[in-house]
Design an enzyme around this catalytic site. Structure first.
Site, PDB file in Angstrom:
ATOM      1  CG  ASP A  23       5.700   3.835   0.920  1.00 45.59           C
ATOM      2  OD1 ASP A  23       5.931   4.452   2.040  1.00 45.59           O
ATOM      3  OD2 ASP A  23       4.735   3.718   0.549  1.00 45.59           O
ATOM      4  CE1 TYR A  35      -3.651   2.446   0.406  1.00 45.19           C
ATOM      5  CE2 TYR A  35      -2.521   3.210   2.310  1.00 45.19           C
ATOM      6  CZ  TYR A  35      -3.690   3.415   1.520  1.00 45.19           C
ATOM      7  OH  TYR A  35      -4.397   4.373   1.528  1.00 45.19           O
ATOM      8  CE  LYS A  58       1.501   4.755   8.489  1.00 44.03           C
ATOM      9  NZ  LYS A  58       0.110   4.155   8.833  1.00 44.03           N
TER      10      LYS A  58
HETATM   11  N1  PMP Z   1       2.695   4.059   2.563  1.00 44.27           N
HETATM   12  C1  PMP Z   1       2.808   3.328   3.309  1.00 44.27           C
HETATM   13  C2  PMP Z   1       3.681   1.919   3.421  1.00 44.27           C
HETATM   14  C3  PMP Z   1       1.861   3.148   4.328  1.00 44.27           C
HETATM   15  O1  PMP Z   1       1.721   2.311   5.097  1.00 44.27           O
HETATM   16  C4  PMP Z   1       0.885   4.148   4.231  1.00 44.27           C
HETATM   17  C5  PMP Z   1      -0.338   4.261   5.406  1.00 44.27           C
HETATM   18  N2  PMP Z   1      -0.503   3.430   6.149  1.00 44.27           N
HETATM   19  C6  PMP Z   1       0.831   5.159   3.196  1.00 44.27           C
HETATM   20  C7  PMP Z   1       1.922   5.162   2.219  1.00 44.27           C
HETATM   21  C8  PMP Z   1      -0.258   6.440   3.233  1.00 44.27           C
HETATM   22  O2  PMP Z   1       0.098   7.232   4.071  1.00 44.27           O
HETATM   23  P1  PMP Z   1      -1.074   8.135   4.567  1.00 44.27           P
HETATM   24  O3  PMP Z   1      -2.119   7.227   5.131  1.00 44.27           O
HETATM   25  O4  PMP Z   1      -0.339   9.063   5.730  1.00 44.27           O
HETATM   26  O5  PMP Z   1      -1.397   8.913   3.384  1.00 44.27           O
END
Ligand code: PMP
Length: 424
Positions: free
Chosen positions: A237, A142, A265
């Protein structure tokens, strides 16, 4: 009617599904969502004053636990100075310098306000810098909810069994290729055919949105080699793994340096922050220096920068990663001891302070496709039983658990005892 029930019925009328982000709605497990009233350390209280031991920790940002006193103090001082200027600030430069010092891939960094924005912007940069359009992602990973990446994604999308989203034109995803994780042959075949038109391959180096699908280092290395060979970029990511696995995140842990990296995060310490970084040469393609446009009214927001910087400073000062690893080991070893000679209905997968209740032997679950489709069912009673005891795990079988430096040994032991009760 209780306060929470009343609020939930109002929420259902005022917000789609009652929530501002889908997985919070508890649809994958039994019961209604919890309304938090306040959090402290490893615990939070709901509206009725019931106390919970928290293993969700805001889905990762709260690596120091709820309301860490240093972070709260720093944030309060920042708020009092002014909440937004839309201009550069000191903490922004300091935070960028710290991340540059810590992460092997980062020479320069641009701040945004979420992980979604970070990956979306990094992909635009990759396309702009390479002059190529195609991107590659892996099913189960994701990367936020931007159009081009809502293909075979994990997180809330798996929870709801949706392969993608309505409202994303097929034309927007034609340039997104998707491969399975852990499949070297597919990787080689893809690069042989399309490698030279690829702008960037994006992957969670430690995929943690479809369970915890720990990758073989050899697979990540192959991806590094193939991207390099074909003139494509590699984007790690690290929205979850960044600052959680150590100062240099998964890149440092695997000793693989990507061209681009995204954060979120922990970097905001609980405030809305994301960022993407890479080499100076690459990052200078961004406006105002280069032709790739990217901007944000609240980017580098002074309160968010203060929260993020304070969080990283506390982590560093406490050598938090040693403690997090020992808490993780305690969970793993404690559960193994308490369930010795018996069968558990799950396998604990653990990397540092991340854990997941996997349906099968972790050696065999390295891709989304390796998961049985019905394993969410087996998770429901576990989630429900723990909630009854005041232990809060994520309301979805696909989401991972988070330990923080605020968790005590006794907190971990409580989790062990509750989970071991499922051994028979
Ligand atoms: N990339 C990863 C690996 C994530 O875990 C997440 C959110 N869980 C995101 C992108 C998206 O981040 P946000 O919810 O802050 O938009």
């Amino acid at each position: 009617m209780s306060l929470a029930t009343d609020l939930w019925s109002r929420a259902l009328h005022a917000l789609p599904g009652g929530v501002s982000s889908p997985v919070r709605a508890f649809q994958a497990v039994d019961g209604d969502p919890i309304f938090y009233r306040q959090g402290q350390g490893s615990r939070f209280e709901d509206l009725e004053g019931r106390s919970y031991l928290d293993f969700v920790m805001s889905w990762g940002p709260l690596i120091l636990g709820h309301a860490h006193p240093t972070v709260v103090e720093v944030v309060q001082a920042a708020v009092a100075r002014g909440m937004s200027f839309g201009a550069p600030c000191e903490d922004e430069v300091e935070l960028a310098e710290k991340v540059r010092d810590w992460h092997p891939a980062v020479e320069k960094l641009r701040f945004v306000s979420s992980g979604t924005e970070a990956v979306m912007s990094a992909i635009r940069l990759a396309r702009g810098a390479t002059g190529r359009d195609r991107i590659l992602k892996f099913s189960g990973c994701y990367h936020g909810h931007s159009d081009a990446l809502l293909v075979a994604a994990g997180s809330g999308l798996v929870t709801f069994g949706e392969p993608a989203s309505a409202g994303v034109p097929a034309d927007f995803t034609h340039l997104t290729s998707v491969l399975q994780l852990d499949d070297d042959a597919a990787l080689e075949a893809f690069f042989a055919e399309k490698g030279d038109e690829l702008a960037v391959a994006v992957i969670e180096p430690l995929p943690a949105n479809n369970g915890l699908l720990v990758q073989r280092k050899a697979f990540l290395l192959k991806l590094r080699e193939l991207t390099e060979k074909h003139g494509a970029l590699l984007l790690f990511d690290e929205v979850i793994s960044g600052f959680r696995l150590g100062k240099g995140g998964a890149s440092e842990a695997y000793e693989i340096t990507p061209d681009l990296v995204t954060f979120g995060k922990i970097m905001g310490g609980g405030m809305p922050v994301g960022a993407f970084g890479g080499s100076q040469a690459l990052m200078d393609h961004l406006a105002p220096l280069g032709p790739v446009y990217q901007a944000g009214t609240l980017s580098g927001n002074p309160v968010a920068m203060a929260a993020g910087l304070a969080t990283l400073e506390v982590l560093e000062g406490q050598d938090a990663w040693t403690r997090l690893e020992s808490l993780g080991q305690r969970l793993e070893q404690g559960l193994a001891q308490k369930s010795a000679g018996k069968e558990l209905p799950f396998h604990l997968v653990r990397v540092g302070s991340l854990f997941w209740l996997a349906p099968r032997d972790p050696e065999t679950v390295r891709s989304a496709e390796a998961l049985p489709s019905d394993f969410g069912e087996a998770y429901r009673p576990i989630h429900g039983a723990l909630l009854e005891q005041g232990i809060y795990l994520a309301p979805s079988a696909y989401e991972v658990g988070f330990l923080s430096t605020a968790h005590s040994e006794q907190d971990v032991d409580r989790l062990v005892t509750a989970l071991a009760a499922f051994a028979h």
